[in-house]
Structures are given as C-alpha cells and as structure tokens.
Design a protein around this motif. Structure first.
Motif, PDB file in Angstrom:
ATOM      1  N   VAL A  38       0.866  -1.177   0.000  1.00  0.00           N
ATOM      2  CA  VAL A  38       0.000   0.000   0.000  1.00  0.00           C
ATOM      3  C   VAL A  38       0.902   1.225   0.000  1.00  0.00           C
ATOM      4  CG1 VAL A  38      -1.740   1.300   1.288  1.00  0.00           C
ATOM      5  CG2 VAL A  38      -1.807  -1.218   1.267  1.00  0.00           C
ATOM      6  N   ILE A  39       0.844   1.996  -1.092  1.00  0.00           N
ATOM      7  CA  ILE A  39       1.702   3.174  -1.213  1.00  0.00           C
ATOM      8  C   ILE A  39       0.865   4.418  -0.939  1.00  0.00           C
ATOM      9  CG2 ILE A  39       3.212   4.494  -2.740  1.00  0.00           C
ATOM     10  CD1 ILE A  39       3.778   1.918  -4.272  1.00  0.00           C
TER      11      ILE A  39
ATOM     12  N   LEU B 125      -1.171  -1.223  -4.365  1.00  0.00           N
ATOM     13  CA  LEU B 125      -2.394  -0.455  -4.146  1.00  0.00           C
ATOM     14  C   LEU B 125      -1.971   0.963  -3.767  1.00  0.00           C
ATOM     15  CD1 LEU B 125      -5.440  -1.662  -1.988  1.00  0.00           C
ATOM     16  CD2 LEU B 125      -4.813   0.720  -2.256  1.00  0.00           C
ATOM     17  N   VAL B 126      -2.317   1.932  -4.610  1.00  0.00           N
ATOM     18  CA  VAL B 126      -1.909   3.311  -4.361  1.00  0.00           C
ATOM     19  C   VAL B 126      -3.083   4.104  -3.783  1.00  0.00           C
ATOM     20  CG1 VAL B 126      -0.980   5.427  -5.388  1.00  0.00           C
ATOM     21  CG2 VAL B 126      -0.332   3.202  -6.329  1.00  0.00           C
ATOM     22  N   VAL B 127      -2.857   4.721  -2.626  1.00  0.00           N
ATOM     23  CA  VAL B 127      -3.852   5.655  -2.090  1.00  0.00           C
ATOM     24  C   VAL B 127      -3.284   7.052  -2.328  1.00  0.00           C
ATOM     25  CG1 VAL B 127      -5.232   6.366  -0.098  1.00  0.00           C
ATOM     26  CG2 VAL B 127      -4.470   3.984  -0.298  1.00  0.00           C
TER      27      VAL B 127
ATOM     28  N   ILE C 286      -5.283   4.321   5.203  1.00  0.00           N
ATOM     29  CA  ILE C 286      -4.984   2.889   5.348  1.00  0.00           C
ATOM     30  C   ILE C 286      -6.281   2.087   5.478  1.00  0.00           C
ATOM     31  CG2 ILE C 286      -3.809   1.157   6.778  1.00  0.00           C
ATOM     32  CD1 ILE C 286      -1.777   3.464   7.487  1.00  0.00           C
ATOM     33  N   ALA C 287      -7.280   2.672   6.124  1.00  0.00           N
ATOM     34  CA  ALA C 287      -8.581   1.990   6.226  1.00  0.00           C
ATOM     35  C   ALA C 287      -9.158   1.732   4.836  1.00  0.00           C
ATOM     36  CB  ALA C 287      -9.558   2.812   7.064  1.00  0.00           C
TER      37      ALA C 287
ATOM     38  N   THR D  88       3.655   1.726   2.968  1.00  0.00           N
ATOM     39  CA  THR D  88       4.858   2.552   2.855  1.00  0.00           C
ATOM     40  C   THR D  88       4.507   3.939   2.330  1.00  0.00           C
ATOM     41  OG1 THR D  88       5.270   1.889   0.557  1.00  0.00           O
ATOM     42  CG2 THR D  88       6.279   0.534   2.267  1.00  0.00           C
ATOM     43  N   PRO D  89       5.156   4.978   2.874  1.00  0.00           N
ATOM     44  CA  PRO D  89       5.029   6.291   2.245  1.00  0.00           C
ATOM     45  C   PRO D  89       5.664   6.226   0.851  1.00  0.00           C
ATOM     46  CG  PRO D  89       5.941   6.471   4.461  1.00  0.00           C
ATOM     47  CD  PRO D  89       5.984   5.031   4.094  1.00  0.00           C
TER      48      PRO D  89
END
Length: 335
Positions: free
Chosen positions: A9-10, A56-58, A94-95, A110-111
């Motif tokens: 998760v980025i 997965l990019v947020v 993150i949720a 990860t940032p």
C-alpha cells in the motif's frame, strides 16, 4: 487455508511543502525525477516489487495521474487505485486500503516519498514484519537513529516489544534517547493483516472506521466522494491504532533510510551521488547557469521557472513557513 497476498500500500497524498519551489501542489516531492533520473514514488514501487504481490496506491485527486504515469514508465500496469477527494490523514487512507482487499491479506504500508537502500538488510526486515503480521500482530518498523533528530517521533523498545511511543523530542531529549540505545525512529512504515487493522481501528476509533467505510462503499471507479470524505475525522494511524493496540510489535531495523523531508536531506543525497558542490559546501539545484557564491557556505540555491530560493542548509525546516506564507499571499507560486 487460502493464500493471503502481500499488498504494497503506497501512500501518496502529501505535498512536501519543505521542498518548495521544486515541490508544488501540482507536483509533490514524490514525483520529482531527481533521484538518479527516477522519482521517489518509482523507487518505492521498484524496491517492493519482489516483496509484495500487488500494488495499491492511495493518492489524491490532484496527483493520481502522476502516480499512473510513474507506474506506466516502470511497465507496471496491474495496480489498484484509491483516489481521495480531500486529505484525511493516514488512519483513513490505510482503512480505505484495508476495505479494498481480503481480511487475511497482509498490507505492507509505505510512504511514497522515502529513500531507502534496498537489499538484504531491507528485505529481511520486511519479511520478518510480514511473518509477524501473519501471526496477527500490528507491526511497525523502528529505524536505528543515526543522529539525535528532533523531527521524528521515536519508539522505545525491548527487542520486538514496544515499551512506548514518544512524540518528537527536543534536542536534549533526543540526545538522551540516542544514549540509551533502545530508541528507534518511527518510520511511518507498517505491516498487518487488513482484517486485524480494521478490528483495531473499529475498537479505538469507531467513528473513523464507520465514516471511512461509508466513503469507501460509495466510491466510484476508485474515486471517493468529497462530502462523505469530509465526515471522516483527520487522525494519524499512530494516534488511532499504533499507540492504542495491544497487538503492537516493532521490527528494529538498520537499513539506510531518509524521509527526504527537507533540502538538507536532498543536499546530502545529491552530494553523495556526485552533484557539484563548491569548496565552501554551496550547491545549485535546478539550473546550469554558472553560479558563484561569495562569503557564503553551506548555502543552497534552488531555481525553477518562476521562483528562486536561497537558503542556509541548516535552516532547511523553515522552507515550510515560506510555503505557508505564499499559500496566502501568492497561491499561484505553490499550486
């Protein structure tokens, strides 16, 4: 037991106000191609490819196209996007990722704007964190401090057990942390099963859980709705989950890491990679125009098409104040 995937998760919502004028709202620091021709976002993707099975990019509605461009340049076409309508801090970001995957999937969060030396030291620590996450723990990475830094929070630990989280210290406190030897920088990298994270979030911050879930369920093609997003309390994941859960573990790590958070760290990085510095330690970034410094040392001159910044390397944290002032007075210069 079905195979649970490891998902990188980025988090890519930040602006990097301390790197103005290079970094703008329309082009945050993680998308600046000044790291051996790559961006920090690309370096993040690349170093985690072998460790995780999916990306997965947020990101934010202002920069998701920059993430897409960076991923495509790397030849990565298989990724998931969650596009935030407005910044709601890391607990919500993150949720959203956790709602998007299976509960048993492991999120390696990860940032997108950190520079890390990948290799054996890195891979072994990440794999240890994944192992702990599969056992149901909420895992954070503690980085061995290389200096008494006052800009980071710290984790006090006994091996992998967390004794306490500490706020950003003053200089004296930071020095005492370093002297004790069991204090680590809180890196902003985490690892846990999606379902375990959501359970802990629901327990400690039910309002963040409920409002994030509603916003996620009403997203269209990955785009979150602004009205629903504004209902979400803006709380960091450290405060919402890490500091409250009893499932916490820390993986003490000594891989090379920098958050590239200021021109001081950019300077150090560029100098190491062969960027020109004069005999007094002065550096020019962003222009090939011949420049001379007289009576100045450790000074950085940054030039872009519409702005010039001249700063003493030691005052790198103060760039944020300039950014905040310009936001009010000349918003065109920060957009």
């Amino acid at each position: 037991m079905s195979h649970s995937k490891v998902i990188n998760v980025i988090l890519s919502g930040g602006v990097g106000s301390r790197l103005w004028p290079l970094s703008r709202k329309s082009r945050p620091k993680q998308y600046l191609p000044i790291f051996e021709g790559q961006t920090l976002f690309q370096k993040t993707v690349s170093r985690n490819l072998g460790i995780s099975e999916h990306i997965l990019v947020v990101g934010s509605k202002d920069n998701y196209h920059l993430s897409r461009k960076d991923l495509e340049a790397l030849g990565e076409n298989d990724f998931t996007e969650i596009i935030e309508a407005c910044p709601r801090n890391t607990a919500a970001a993150i949720a959203f990722a956790a709602f998007a995957v299976s509960p048993s999937d492991v999120l390696f969060v990860t940032p997108s704007d950190h520079l890390i030396q990948s290799g054996e030291a890195y891979a072994s620590k990440v794999n240890r964190a994944i192992e702990l996450a599969r056992d149901g723990f909420i895992v954070t990475f503690g980085l061995k401090p290389t200096r008494p830094e006052t800009g980071f929070g710290y984790i006090e630990s006994d091996g992998e057990e967390v004794i306490s989280f500490r706020e950003k210290p003053d200089q004296q406190t930071a020095e005492s942390f370093i002297a004790k030897g069991n204090f680590f920088w809180n890196s902003g990298m985490f690892c846990y099963q999606a379902g375990v994270f959501l359970e802990e979030l629901k327990k400690s911050e039910p309002e963040v859980f409920d409002t994030s879930k509603t916003a996620f369920e009403n997203a269209e093609n990955g785009f979150l709705n602004e009205g629903l997003s504004l209902q979400i309390p803006s709380i960091s994941v450290d405060y919402a989950v890490m500091e409250k859960t009893d499932k916490i573990k820390v993986v003490p790590s000594d891989f090379q890491w920098s958050d590239m958070g200021s021109f001081e760290s950019i300077y150090d990085y560029l100098k190491e990679t062969g960027h020109k510095v004069d005999t007094q330690g002065n550096m020019v970034i962003g222009t090939d125009i011949h420049s001379e410094f007289i009576g100045l040392s450790q000074t950085i001159l940054i030039q872009t098409s519409d702005a010039i910044l001249v700063l003493n390397k030691e005052k790198a944290q103060d760039v944020k104040k300039v950014y905040e002032r310009l936001e009010k007075e000349k918003p065109g210069l920060v957009d």
